[in-house]
Design a protein around this motif. Structure first.
Motif, PDB file in Angstrom:
ATOM      1  N   LEU A  26      47.683 -14.762 -52.294  1.00 60.33           N
ATOM      2  CA  LEU A  26      48.298 -14.576 -51.050  1.00 60.33           C
ATOM      3  C   LEU A  26      49.657 -14.573 -51.499  1.00 60.33           C
ATOM      4  O   LEU A  26      50.332 -14.076 -50.528  1.00 60.33           O
ATOM      5  N   GLU A  45      35.128 -13.297 -56.345  1.00 61.38           N
ATOM      6  CA  GLU A  45      34.907 -11.737 -56.299  1.00 61.38           C
ATOM      7  C   GLU A  45      35.403 -11.211 -55.127  1.00 61.38           C
ATOM      8  O   GLU A  45      35.956 -10.233 -54.905  1.00 61.38           O
ATOM      9  N   VAL A  46      34.743 -11.845 -53.857  1.00 60.43           N
ATOM     10  CA  VAL A  46      35.162 -11.367 -52.505  1.00 60.43           C
ATOM     11  C   VAL A  46      36.499 -11.341 -52.230  1.00 60.43           C
ATOM     12  O   VAL A  46      37.140 -10.354 -51.689  1.00 60.43           O
ATOM     13  N   LYS A  81      38.025  -8.459 -53.913  1.00 67.70           N
ATOM     14  CA  LYS A  81      37.725  -7.320 -53.171  1.00 67.70           C
ATOM     15  C   LYS A  81      38.839  -7.124 -52.169  1.00 67.70           C
ATOM     16  O   LYS A  81      39.162  -6.082 -51.656  1.00 67.70           O
ATOM     17  N   THR A 136      47.672  -8.877 -45.659  1.00 70.04           N
ATOM     18  CA  THR A 136      46.582  -9.341 -46.547  1.00 70.04           C
ATOM     19  C   THR A 136      45.215  -9.500 -45.669  1.00 70.04           C
ATOM     20  O   THR A 136      45.533 -10.268 -45.035  1.00 70.04           O
ATOM     21  N   ILE A 137      44.231  -8.685 -45.834  1.00 66.06           N
ATOM     22  CA  ILE A 137      43.306  -8.870 -44.718  1.00 66.06           C
ATOM     23  C   ILE A 137      42.319  -9.573 -45.484  1.00 66.06           C
ATOM     24  O   ILE A 137      41.534  -9.113 -46.484  1.00 66.06           O
ATOM     25  N   ILE A 138      41.878 -10.806 -44.840  1.00 68.36           N
ATOM     26  CA  ILE A 138      40.884 -11.463 -45.766  1.00 68.36           C
ATOM     27  C   ILE A 138      39.682 -11.860 -44.957  1.00 68.36           C
ATOM     28  O   ILE A 138      39.401 -11.810 -43.839  1.00 68.36           O
ATOM     29  N   SER A 139      38.536 -12.024 -45.855  1.00 71.09           N
ATOM     30  CA  SER A 139      37.244 -12.537 -45.305  1.00 71.09           C
ATOM     31  C   SER A 139      37.021 -13.905 -45.401  1.00 71.09           C
ATOM     32  O   SER A 139      36.924 -14.599 -46.089  1.00 71.09           O
ATOM     33  N   HIS A 140      37.296 -14.333 -43.910  1.00 69.88           N
ATOM     34  CA  HIS A 140      37.761 -15.787 -43.934  1.00 69.88           C
ATOM     35  C   HIS A 140      36.696 -16.595 -44.328  1.00 69.88           C
ATOM     36  O   HIS A 140      36.797 -17.968 -44.748  1.00 69.88           O
ATOM     37  N   HIS A 141      35.434 -16.369 -44.410  1.00 71.09           N
ATOM     38  CA  HIS A 141      34.405 -17.190 -44.790  1.00 71.09           C
ATOM     39  C   HIS A 141      34.601 -17.634 -46.360  1.00 71.09           C
ATOM     40  O   HIS A 141      33.820 -18.263 -46.925  1.00 71.09           O
ATOM     41  N   PHE A 142      35.074 -16.577 -47.040  1.00 66.38           N
ATOM     42  CA  PHE A 142      35.317 -16.651 -48.487  1.00 66.38           C
ATOM     43  C   PHE A 142      36.578 -17.232 -49.120  1.00 66.38           C
ATOM     44  O   PHE A 142      36.933 -17.323 -50.186  1.00 66.38           O
ATOM     45  N   SER A 146      40.664 -21.055 -44.709  1.00 64.60           N
ATOM     46  CA  SER A 146      41.729 -20.327 -44.153  1.00 64.60           C
ATOM     47  C   SER A 146      41.580 -20.245 -42.535  1.00 64.60           C
ATOM     48  O   SER A 146      41.924 -19.507 -41.924  1.00 64.60           O
ATOM     49  N   ASP A 147      40.583 -20.851 -42.196  1.00 69.46           N
ATOM     50  CA  ASP A 147      40.235 -20.928 -40.503  1.00 69.46           C
ATOM     51  C   ASP A 147      41.384 -21.576 -40.150  1.00 69.46           C
ATOM     52  O   ASP A 147      42.093 -22.568 -40.273  1.00 69.46           O
ATOM     53  N   PRO A 148      42.013 -20.868 -38.960  1.00 73.30           N
ATOM     54  CA  PRO A 148      43.236 -21.213 -38.311  1.00 73.30           C
ATOM     55  C   PRO A 148      43.176 -22.422 -37.488  1.00 73.30           C
ATOM     56  O   PRO A 148      44.222 -23.389 -37.489  1.00 73.30           O
TER      57      PRO A 148
END
Lengths: 103, 885
Positions: free
Chosen positions: B478, B521-522, B525, B562-568, B572-574
């Motif tokens: 980040l 890895e995610v 990516k 930065t666009i993130i896949s929040h489950h990974f 990072s859950d707001p």
């Protein structure tokens, strides 16, 4: 005083636009795939990468699944080409003819 | 009275004796000659004073006299008489001894003893039977023995001390005279050793002589080897020994050797004893120094090699273990030591002990307390992982480098979870060795592991590590700005930094396995995807801006999310962020309850976000974005009224605060409000403007700006802040005495705000740490506990624990649970009741809820406590105190 933003390194998370919930709502858990019970933003058990690599699929019945999960289900004989949630015949709604266009 | 028989018997005996002495000579002539011979012999043998010369004797006469005595078989009686005489006259020697010893006791001079010894030798020689008589060795040895016996009986105890001093003086003398090898050369001390030999002192005082040798060696070893760890000393010591000590030993132990070969064989036993002593002394020294040796590793390699060699001869392994454990306990495993230091010392210990003892028995014994201690430290994992991931500033010998080495060496063994099959010896292995004899029952002759797996094995599972790796990686990723090559020059090396993380991750994968790190890895990516998406959107925007709306283009190009896949990404859950910040500031709780929405960026930011969002949805029609406003960083260009410009990079909250002032200023301009003072806002307005975030964060942001000299607190109105449009002149003058008040006022403001911030200490890391996650998790289970206690009444902790096990994902131990409940008790949410049933623990704690007291307010402050406890890692809290009614 005048403040100009030169550069903003923001952080955002992406969501599938399922059209169901208002994207900024506080219901952060989101929905899960009815087959694998993994959140839509996660990936189905066979995938490693979420997002475009593991897209969703919308049915006429408005049920949503991971595409891979549903296709696997439809591939089994027991499915009779029905939606696993309501046993209606699976069909793609016309307005969602194409799901997830990978660029 | 006497019978005839007796009479005749006595007569016969008499006759026989007479006949023997008279030797069948006529009359009593034989008898007369015998008595004459007896007198002559006694006169020759008589011990006399030293200054009394022996009168010249006719050797022939004496010899014939002895022959006569011998003929009468009376030689033994003669000897007896002689020794009796010796005893009678020994007072002469005794007088000398007393005299010399008195002198020695006064002067403490070893030379006196030397003189005494020489004197005694003179006595000995003076009294010895003449060698010319060839009396045979029996008489000589009887004489020597008797002389020595008398001597030893009269020497006072202080003689031993004196003798020791004398011996050591001879040793240092012969050590200082460097001379060629060989024992025949004229050693200055050869005569005195001869005397010792004559008087039988060597045999009697052998242990003293040996002690002198040992002490000499010890002294030398301590002198030369203390704190000298860089090179092996053992061979040097052996050289020194053969040069300095061996010549001396030759005098003592190889006396009477005729050639070198004989001397060598005579020296063998004692030589190996002395060599052993060198080993032992060195080993003791190194054992004492071992902790510092380990600190100095790898510079102390020599000392380790020495220690290894010594340990093979000297059985000091238990002592070494004991010493090292003690040193560790005293110097390492205490709260004052940094975890990082403990870790690096542990790693050094591993490396050192592996040199000393390759099978690892020593290591196993020493490492155990360290591992146990590390397990209890809350930040151990973080330290290990931080070392693993390796900051750029880190020293080159981070753990990762070792990992690379060992992976290339051993073909990259994965860390395997302890698998019972590994613990069983493979008996078909032809290279199988039994475990070392001093190995404890728990010792496992593991295949030599690398350092990393040893560290990871401190914990039972590697999940904790993986989790921590994720959190660290998230923090680092980040902080990497997304800069697409097309728009901005890639100055910060975004691609490079992502690549570096990827390399690190690949190495970690070798250790932890592909599966465990799939999440990372995610994350990587996501980074590359963000970059791709951003460059696409920037292109679109510049295309559209060139055709239509020019003013917005300048603005929109600045957003690079930065666009993130929040489950990974870790937590990072707001909602998790906001809930955590809530917990920290319960004075804001009421506010929070009303406006559940948390931090929102105001003004320009909002428009920027929505523009970007609309572009994104055009690009990816099936997706949408949710911005995490409190993450990320902003670079701002601030232009003041007095044409000053300032470019700063700040966090999101700081940017939001300033934007509020900016908006306020613009409003005032539009509304034609007179604006000399600069925009002014109160603390509450700021909090509202940012969507009702907690006071602490706002104060912290304000403090940042006050530091930059952009804002100040309005004098006399607490909680009001305004923009410093014109740079503070008084401040520019250097805060000198002139302006006085204003400068002080500002300083006061700063301090006041700083005090606020410190009081609240809202320094949350942007990404939630594992412990906070844990505390957060407990929040979920509190619902279960609450329900349980409300429905069933009081329950013992064990019972609660066993019921919670049914809850999905519950992984807390009983201790953790009781800690949690203890926190709950202190908040008054539950009470403990002591029950007196006979139980294993005898006292059992029942927990029951205090229904009336459960309010949102104290629940929240209760969670504050829980988080605080998890954060401080205060695991040792006992619940067994002060149970309330």
């Amino acid at each position: 005083m005048k403040v100009t933003i030169k550069h903003w390194h923001a952080v955002a998370q992406w969501r599938w636009d399922t059209g169901k919930s208002e994207p900024n709502s506080d219901d952060s858990e989101g929905d899960v795939c009815g087959i694998c019970r993994v959140p839509f933003e996660g990936c189905c058990p066979t995938c490693k990468m979420p997002g475009d690599d593991c897209p969703l699929i919308w049915g006429e019945c408005t049920h949503i699944f991971h595409m891979h999960c549903l296709l696997k289900w439809l591939g089994t004989a027991a499915s009779k080409q029905q939606c696993p949630m309501d046993r209606r015949t699976w069909g793609m709604p016309t307005k969602f003819s194409l799901v997830a266009v990978p660029c | 009275m006497a019978s005839d028989a007796l009479r005749s018997q006595v007569a016969a005996k008499w006759q026989e004796s007479f006949a023997r002495l008279n030797r069948h000579e006529p009359g009593i002539a034989g008898l007369v000659r015998f008595s004459h011979a007896w007198n002559v012999a006694l006169a020759v043998l008589r011990p006399r004073r030293l200054d009394e010369l022996k009168e010249d004797v006719d050797i022939e006469l004496v010899r014939s006299a002895f022959a006569v005595i011998n003929g009468g078989r009376r030689l033994p009686f003669l000897l007896e008489t002689f020794l009796e005489e010796l005893k009678k006259r020994y007072w002469m020697v005794g007088k000398d001894v007393e005299e010399y010893m008195a002198r020695f006791e006064q002067t403490e001079n070893a030379e006196v003893i030397r003189d005494l010894v020489l004197r005694l030798v003179a006595w000995f020689k003076h009294w010895a039977p003449l060698p010319e008589l060839r009396l045979g060795s029996t008489i000589y040895s009887a004489y020597t023995l008797s002389f020595q016996t008398h001597l030893f009986s009269i020497v006072p105890p202080s003689f031993a001390t004196g003798f020791k001093a004398l011996v050591s003086s001879t040793l240092s003398a012969s050590a200082s005279t460097t001379k060629s090898h060989g024992h025949d050369t004229d050693d200055p001390n050869a005569p005195i050793w001869q005397s010792f030999e004559t008087l039988g002192l060597i045999d009697r005082y052998e242990s003293i002589i040996a002690t002198v040798g040992y002490e000499f060696i010890e002294h030398h070893v301590l002198d030369t080897c203390t704190a000298e760890w860089s090179r092996p000393m053992l061979s040097e010591l052996r050289d020194w020994m053969s040069e300095k000590v061996v010549p001396w030993m030759l005098l003592i132990y190889a006396r009477g050797a005729t050639n070198a070969e004989e001397a060598r064989s005579m020296l063998q036993g004692v030589g190996s004893r002395f060599d052993f002593h060198i080993n032992k002394t060195l080993c003791d020294l190194r054992t004492k120094e071992i902790f510092d040796i380990i600190i100095d590793f790898p510079e102390s390699n020599g000392a380790l090699m020495d220690l290894k060699d010594c340990l093979q001869r000297v059985d000091q392994r238990p002592a070494l273990v004991k010493a090292l454990r003690q040193a560790n306990r005293k110097r390492l495993l205490h709260p004052g030591a940094d975890t990082k230091l403990i870790l690096s010392q542990y790693v050094a210990t591993i490396k050192c002990l592996r040199i000393i003892d390759p099978p690892g028995v020593l290591l196993f014994k020493v490492a155990d307390p360290i591992r146990r201690y590390l397990r209890d430290r809350p930040d151990t994992i973080r330290c290990i992982v931080a070392n693993l991931v390796g900051d750029d500033s880190d020293s080159p010998d981070s753990l990762l480098d070792d990992t690379i080495d060992s992976t290339s060496g051993s073909g990259g063994g994965q860390i395997t979870t302890t698998n019972p099959a590994h613990l069983i010896d493979d008996y078909s292995d032809p290279n199988w060795d039994p475990e070392p004899i001093d190995a404890g029952p728990e010792f496992r002759a593991n295949k030599p592991q690398d350092v990393l797996s040893t560290l990871v094995s401190i914990y039972d599972s590697q999940d904790l590590f993986v989790k921590e790796v994720q959190i660290l990686l998230a923090q680092r990723l980040l902080s990497i700005p997304i800069l697409s090559n097309t728009t901005v020059e890639d100055t910060n090396g975004t691609t490079e930094r992502i690549e570096k993380e990827r390399r690190t991750l690949e190495i970690l994968k070798l250790r932890f396995g592909e599966m465990a790190l799939g999440v990372c890895e995610v994350m990587l990516k996501d980074m590359t995807d963000s970059k791709r998406i951003d460059s696409h959107i920037q292109n679109q925007l510049s295309l559209s801006s060139s055709s239509s709306t020019p003013p917005s283009s300048a603005d929109i190009n600045v957003v690079h999310p930065t666009i993130i896949s929040h489950h990974f990404w870790p937590s990072s859950d707001p909602s998790a962020f906001s809930s955590l910040s809530n917990q920290h500031h319960h004075q804001q709780q009421q506010n929070q309850q009303q406006s559940s929405s948390s931090f929102m960026l105001p003004g320009q930011f909002k428009t920027l976000q929505s523009t970007y969002l609309s572009q994104f949805t055009k690009f990816k029609p099936d997706k949408t974005l949710r911005f995490l406003p409190n993450l990320g960083s902003v670079t701002l260009l601030i232009r003041f009224e007095d044409e000053r410009e300032m470019e700063v990079q700040v966090g999101a909250i700081e940017a939001g605060v300033l934007e509020l002032f900016n908006m306020k200023g613009e409003e005032e301009v539009e509304g034609d409000v007179e604006n000399k003072e600069g925009a002014m806002l109160s603390l509450d307005e700021l909090i509202q403007g940012l969507g009702g975030i907690d006071k602490g964060s706002v104060l912290k942001a304000l403090l940042t700006w006050i530091d930059y000299g952009v804002l100040e607190e309005v004098e006399g109105r607490e909680g009001m802040f305004r923009v410093l449009e014109v740079e503070n002149d008084r401040k520019r003058e250097g805060g000198g005495g002139g302006g006085g008040g204003g400068g002080e006022g500002e300083e006061r403001t700063r301090q006041a705000v700083a005090a606020h911030v410190h009081a609240q200490e809202s320094n949350l890391p942007p990404v939630v740490s594992a412990q906070q996650q844990q505390a957060d998790q407990m929040r979920v289970y509190w619902k279960f506990i609450e329900g349980m206690l409300t429905n069933l009444g009081g329950l013992p902790i064990d019972r609660i624990q066993s019921m919670l096990r049914f809850a999905p994902g519950y992984d807390q131990s009983v201790d953790q649970l009781s800690m949690f409940l203890d926190a709950a008790r202190r908040e008054g949410v539950v009470v403990f009741r002591e029950a007196t049933q006979k139980n294993k623990k005898n006292i059992e704690h029942f927990v029951r809820p205090v229904k009336s007291q459960i309010t949102t307010e104290n629940l929240n402050s209760f969670f504050d406590h829980v988080v605080a406890i998890y954060l401080t890692g205060a695991r040792g809290l006992s619940i067994f105190h002060a149970p309330t009614g």
